[in-house]
Design a protein around this motif. Structure first.
Motif, PDB file in Angstrom:
ATOM      1  N   ALA A 107       0.809  -1.264   0.142  1.00 58.89           N
ATOM      2  CA  ALA A 107       0.113   0.130  -0.192  1.00 58.89           C
ATOM      3  C   ALA A 107       0.919   1.310   0.066  1.00 58.89           C
ATOM      4  O   ALA A 107       0.591   2.134  -0.600  1.00 58.89           O
ATOM      5  N   ALA A 108       1.940   1.174   0.737  1.00 61.32           N
ATOM      6  CA  ALA A 108       2.919   2.385   0.767  1.00 61.32           C
ATOM      7  C   ALA A 108       3.526   2.565  -0.402  1.00 61.32           C
ATOM      8  O   ALA A 108       3.814   3.774  -0.958  1.00 61.32           O
ATOM      9  N   TYR A 109       4.055   1.598  -1.043  1.00 56.65           N
ATOM     10  CA  TYR A 109       4.629   1.562  -2.465  1.00 56.65           C
ATOM     11  C   TYR A 109       3.762   2.252  -3.431  1.00 56.65           C
ATOM     12  O   TYR A 109       4.168   3.046  -4.177  1.00 56.65           O
ATOM     13  N   ARG A 110       2.663   1.765  -3.599  1.00 57.13           N
ATOM     14  CA  ARG A 110       1.490   2.245  -4.591  1.00 57.13           C
ATOM     15  C   ARG A 110       1.370   3.641  -4.279  1.00 57.13           C
ATOM     16  O   ARG A 110       0.869   4.381  -5.385  1.00 57.13           O
ATOM     17  N   HIS A 111       1.713   4.285  -3.264  1.00 58.61           N
ATOM     18  CA  HIS A 111       1.523   5.796  -2.948  1.00 58.61           C
ATOM     19  C   HIS A 111       2.660   6.343  -3.017  1.00 58.61           C
ATOM     20  O   HIS A 111       2.812   7.435  -2.347  1.00 58.61           O
ATOM     21  N   GLY A 112       3.720   5.947  -3.425  1.00 61.26           N
ATOM     22  CA  GLY A 112       4.964   6.786  -3.765  1.00 61.26           C
ATOM     23  C   GLY A 112       6.106   6.532  -2.841  1.00 61.26           C
ATOM     24  O   GLY A 112       6.956   7.062  -2.896  1.00 61.26           O
ATOM     25  N   VAL A 113       5.813   5.631  -1.807  1.00 61.96           N
ATOM     26  CA  VAL A 113       7.086   5.536  -0.624  1.00 61.96           C
ATOM     27  C   VAL A 113       8.093   4.346  -1.225  1.00 61.96           C
ATOM     28  O   VAL A 113       7.756   3.324  -1.738  1.00 61.96           O
ATOM     29  N   ARG A 114       9.245   4.942  -1.232  1.00 60.85           N
ATOM     30  CA  ARG A 114      10.561   3.941  -2.044  1.00 60.85           C
ATOM     31  C   ARG A 114      11.544   3.634  -0.975  1.00 60.85           C
ATOM     32  O   ARG A 114      12.512   3.015  -1.369  1.00 60.85           O
ATOM     33  N   ARG A 115      11.491   3.962   0.134  1.00 65.84           N
ATOM     34  CA  ARG A 115      12.381   3.365   1.144  1.00 65.84           C
ATOM     35  C   ARG A 115      11.472   2.715   2.368  1.00 65.84           C
ATOM     36  O   ARG A 115      10.973   3.379   3.103  1.00 65.84           O
ATOM     37  N   ILE A 116      11.361   1.337   2.600  1.00 63.23           N
ATOM     38  CA  ILE A 116      10.645   0.774   3.647  1.00 63.23           C
ATOM     39  C   ILE A 116      11.329  -0.153   4.489  1.00 63.23           C
ATOM     40  O   ILE A 116      12.379  -0.937   3.975  1.00 63.23           O
ATOM     41  N   LEU A 117      11.229  -0.011   5.892  1.00 61.95           N
ATOM     42  CA  LEU A 117      11.749  -1.006   6.680  1.00 61.95           C
ATOM     43  C   LEU A 117      10.595  -1.572   7.390  1.00 61.95           C
ATOM     44  O   LEU A 117       9.768  -1.029   7.951  1.00 61.95           O
ATOM     45  N   MET A 118      10.642  -2.937   7.125  1.00 65.14           N
ATOM     46  CA  MET A 118       9.418  -3.887   7.766  1.00 65.14           C
ATOM     47  C   MET A 118       9.875  -4.314   8.857  1.00 65.14           C
ATOM     48  O   MET A 118      10.763  -5.234   8.918  1.00 65.14           O
ATOM     49  N   ALA A 119       9.836  -3.939   9.990  1.00 65.13           N
ATOM     50  CA  ALA A 119      10.118  -4.389  11.371  1.00 65.13           C
ATOM     51  C   ALA A 119       9.416  -5.506  11.651  1.00 65.13           C
ATOM     52  O   ALA A 119       8.702  -5.395  12.872  1.00 65.13           O
ATOM     53  N   ASN A 120       9.612  -6.671  11.046  1.00 67.53           N
ATOM     54  CA  ASN A 120       8.699  -7.843  11.141  1.00 67.53           C
ATOM     55  C   ASN A 120       9.417  -8.812  10.198  1.00 67.53           C
ATOM     56  O   ASN A 120       9.978  -8.571   9.270  1.00 67.53           O
ATOM     57  N   GLN A 121       9.136 -10.282  10.667  1.00 65.63           N
ATOM     58  CA  GLN A 121       9.700 -11.214   9.822  1.00 65.63           C
ATOM     59  C   GLN A 121       8.681 -11.363   8.774  1.00 65.63           C
ATOM     60  O   GLN A 121       7.617 -11.143   8.688  1.00 65.63           O
ATOM     61  N   LEU A 122       9.435 -11.516   7.452  1.00 63.01           N
ATOM     62  CA  LEU A 122       8.792 -11.898   6.275  1.00 63.01           C
ATOM     63  C   LEU A 122       8.441 -13.234   6.022  1.00 63.01           C
ATOM     64  O   LEU A 122       9.439 -14.146   5.869  1.00 63.01           O
ATOM     65  N   VAL A 123       7.488 -13.847   6.412  1.00 59.39           N
ATOM     66  CA  VAL A 123       6.958 -15.426   6.393  1.00 59.39           C
ATOM     67  C   VAL A 123       5.991 -15.611   5.459  1.00 59.39           C
ATOM     68  O   VAL A 123       4.955 -15.002   5.332  1.00 59.39           O
ATOM     69  N   GLY A 124       6.177 -16.854   4.672  1.00 63.38           N
ATOM     70  CA  GLY A 124       4.969 -17.300   3.780  1.00 63.38           C
ATOM     71  C   GLY A 124       4.915 -16.710   2.391  1.00 63.38           C
ATOM     72  O   GLY A 124       5.471 -15.626   2.057  1.00 63.38           O
ATOM     73  N   ARG A 125       4.980 -17.831   1.588  1.00 62.09           N
ATOM     74  CA  ARG A 125       5.082 -17.573   0.183  1.00 62.09           C
ATOM     75  C   ARG A 125       4.119 -16.316  -0.588  1.00 62.09           C
ATOM     76  O   ARG A 125       4.860 -15.461  -1.258  1.00 62.09           O
ATOM     77  N   GLY A 126       3.112 -16.193  -0.233  1.00 60.05           N
ATOM     78  CA  GLY A 126       2.293 -14.983  -0.522  1.00 60.05           C
ATOM     79  C   GLY A 126       2.797 -13.581  -0.301  1.00 60.05           C
ATOM     80  O   GLY A 126       3.021 -12.753  -0.807  1.00 60.05           O
ATOM     81  N   ASN A 127       3.318 -13.686   1.256  1.00 57.64           N
ATOM     82  CA  ASN A 127       3.946 -12.218   1.425  1.00 57.64           C
ATOM     83  C   ASN A 127       5.344 -11.959   0.834  1.00 57.64           C
ATOM     84  O   ASN A 127       5.730 -11.007   0.413  1.00 57.64           O
ATOM     85  N   MET A 128       6.059 -13.420   0.726  1.00 57.68           N
ATOM     86  CA  MET A 128       7.441 -12.983   0.009  1.00 57.68           C
ATOM     87  C   MET A 128       7.117 -12.568  -1.635  1.00 57.68           C
ATOM     88  O   MET A 128       7.857 -11.634  -2.190  1.00 57.68           O
ATOM     89  N   ALA A 129       6.141 -13.082  -2.234  1.00 55.63           N
ATOM     90  CA  ALA A 129       5.683 -12.582  -3.668  1.00 55.63           C
ATOM     91  C   ALA A 129       5.423 -11.469  -3.842  1.00 55.63           C
ATOM     92  O   ALA A 129       5.867 -10.464  -4.621  1.00 55.63           O
ATOM     93  N   ILE A 130       4.822 -10.435  -2.710  1.00 56.91           N
ATOM     94  CA  ILE A 130       4.665  -9.210  -2.698  1.00 56.91           C
ATOM     95  C   ILE A 130       5.689  -8.452  -2.834  1.00 56.91           C
ATOM     96  O   ILE A 130       6.078  -7.442  -3.655  1.00 56.91           O
ATOM     97  N   VAL A 131       6.605  -8.688  -1.808  1.00 54.26           N
ATOM     98  CA  VAL A 131       7.820  -7.997  -1.661  1.00 54.26           C
ATOM     99  C   VAL A 131       8.712  -8.177  -3.262  1.00 54.26           C
ATOM    100  O   VAL A 131       9.326  -7.140  -3.559  1.00 54.26           O
ATOM    101  N   SER A 132       8.797  -9.432  -3.595  1.00 54.04           N
ATOM    102  CA  SER A 132       9.514  -9.917  -4.737  1.00 54.04           C
ATOM    103  C   SER A 132       8.972  -8.968  -5.957  1.00 54.04           C
ATOM    104  O   SER A 132       9.957  -8.272  -6.698  1.00 54.04           O
ATOM    105  N   ARG A 133       7.779  -8.561  -6.142  1.00 53.89           N
ATOM    106  CA  ARG A 133       7.192  -7.785  -7.408  1.00 53.89           C
ATOM    107  C   ARG A 133       7.750  -6.359  -7.007  1.00 53.89           C
ATOM    108  O   ARG A 133       8.151  -5.784  -8.007  1.00 53.89           O
ATOM    109  N   LEU A 134       7.780  -5.915  -5.731  1.00 52.87           N
ATOM    110  CA  LEU A 134       8.268  -4.649  -5.670  1.00 52.87           C
ATOM    111  C   LEU A 134       9.584  -4.430  -5.910  1.00 52.87           C
ATOM    112  O   LEU A 134      10.095  -3.231  -6.423  1.00 52.87           O
ATOM    113  N   LEU A 135      10.395  -5.294  -5.512  1.00 48.90           N
ATOM    114  CA  LEU A 135      11.943  -5.138  -5.613  1.00 48.90           C
ATOM    115  C   LEU A 135      12.553  -5.194  -7.177  1.00 48.90           C
ATOM    116  O   LEU A 135      13.437  -4.950  -7.484  1.00 48.90           O
ATOM    117  N   ARG A 136      11.086  -5.559  -8.017  1.00 52.89           N
ATOM    118  CA  ARG A 136      11.454  -5.243  -9.539  1.00 52.89           C
ATOM    119  C   ARG A 136      11.894  -3.845  -9.838  1.00 52.89           C
ATOM    120  O   ARG A 136      12.524  -3.474 -10.798  1.00 52.89           O
TER     121      ARG A 136
END
Length: 423
Positions: A107-136
């Motif tokens: 949601a933040a990326y879609r509104h222009g935020v380009r540096r994000i610290l996720m202060a949490n574990q990235l767990v689960g294939r669906g969640n990893m896929a979201i981040v992977s798409r943004l890392l493109r």
């Protein structure tokens, strides 16, 4: 969608906890011209409002505090989940935005935020896929935390398959706390797992959340442990090339974190990133108590001579006066936080009679239901059905998440902007 596009979206109808109804088809950007005023009953109540001047003050205050310590600010966006408010924080000097979940990051990326610290574990294939798409997007910078070999193995395998490299921080924790590595054997297991995935995972630093502890001495000991481990791992060449990150600080102990984390010399670039989020709206409950402690003990805060100001209120109508000493207000658990104390009556206004709201001294809520609040008053008090009451709140996070739009008001209670939330 960029942050500029946010203000071209149609207003959400009142049944969706929006604020429209008087100008069908209007967009958020057209709101200032509509002339809505809370005291003129131009908005459907209950309604959550933000004081524009106090928000601006709080932005300046926190950025000034951060700058005096020479550290960075990545405010925790889960407090508001409002891209318009994220943009205010970034414009005021924030290094980035902190978030807690992959959908929040998206949601933040879609509104222009380009540096994000996720202060949490990235767990689960669906969640990893979201981040992977943004890392493109080569302009997008992202960090998350790890505290187990199992999570490291999952992340390493997933991002290796995508041909991507993920930035991670080791999270340190405490016994009985939340997430985080508890001891050196756990840390070593995480490090060994990271060594198996050098192409897909980059260890960039250390993260902590000190808010699980309640005493200053225990918090300082925990923070010093984080600094010691950062130095030890840097000496051991455990980190990937590039600037290191050291991050901590919720909304209650950011002063102590600033004191303990500033001035560290590793012989290589280090960015110290603090993550308070509730400072933007502040409150009259748990965070005002924290502010009192900060001003009593922190020399930088004392030198600044001003304080954070509560900027969030919820307005509601007196709905019924069923018995002496009791007013039922159209405000419930669906409208305002109640986990850290019930909302507190602050202002009383009678449309058609009063020229300005009057301060409330001795009224108090005794209970809340889904859509109703029980307000105890003196039987002799001048209260009528249809009177408007403004409530201060404690713990803004759990008030923001109940509203799809919040009204930003000026000193005359006129709506100068609507901000959307994306919970």
């Amino acid at each position: 969608m960029t942050s500029q596009h946010l203000f071209q979206q149609p207003l959400i109808p009142p049944c969706g906890k929006g604020l429209g109804g008087f100008a069908d088809g209007a967009t958020l950007g057209e709101v200032p011209a509509l002339g809505w005023r809370v005291l003129d009953e131009d908005l459907s109540l209950p309604v959550a409002v933000l004081d524009a001047a106090r928000i601006a003050h709080n932005l300046r205050w926190m950025q000034d505090f951060i700058d005096r310590y020479g550290v960075k600010l990545a405010p925790h966006g889960k407090t508001t989940m409002s891209p318009a408010l994220f943009q205010r924080q970034l414009d005021a000097g924030a290094w980035g935005i902190t978030l807690a979940t992959a959908p929040q990051v998206q949601a933040a990326y879609r509104h222009g935020v380009r540096r994000i610290l996720m202060a949490n574990q990235l767990v689960g294939r669906g969640n990893m896929a979201i981040v992977s798409r943004l890392l493109r997007d080569a302009d997008f910078t992202f960090y998350c935390v790890v505290d187990s070999a199992a999570n490291v193995e999952q992340l390493g395998a997933f991002f290796a398959a995508q041909g991507q490299r993920l930035n991670v921080l080791i999270e340190l924790g405490v016994t009985g706390g939340r997430t985080g590595v508890r001891d050196l054997p756990q840390e070593e297991a995480v490090l060994q797992a990271l060594h198996r995935w050098p192409q897909s995972l980059a260890l960039c630093g250390i993260e902590v959340y000190e808010g699980v502890l309640k005493e200053a001495d225990a918090i300082r000991a925990f923070l010093r442990r984080a600094v010691e481990r950062l130095k030890a791992l840097a000496r051991g060449d455990a980190f990937a090339p590039g600037p290191l990150l050291l991050s901590g600080a919720g909304s209650a102990w950011f002063d102590v974190v600033a004191e303990e984390f500033s001035g560290i010399d590793l012989g290589r670039p280090l960015e110290v990133v603090l993550r308070p989020g509730c400072y933007l709206s502040h409150d009259v409950g748990i965070y005002r108590a924290a502010e009192t402690r900060i001003h009593a003990g922190n020399p930088v805060a004392r030198a600044m001579q001003t304080s954070l100001l509560p900027a969030l209120q919820v307005w509601a109508y007196v709905q019924s006066l069923p018995e002496p000493g009791l007013a039922i207000v159209g405000l419930g658990k669906r409208d305002a936080a109640f986990d850290a104390g019930l909302p507190m009556p602050a202002l009383h206004y009678r449309p058609g009679r009063d020229t300005a709201p009057r301060a409330v001294v001795d009224w108090a809520l005794s209970a809340m239901m889904d859509q109703h609040a029980f307000m105890r008053i003196d039987p002799a008090d001048d209260v009528a059905v249809g009177d408007m009451i403004a409530f201060d709140i404690s713990h803004p996070c759990l008030t923001f998440d109940k509203w799809r739009q919040l009204a930003v008001i000026d000193a005359d209670y006129r709506v100068v902007e609507l901000v959307e939330t994306f919970f």
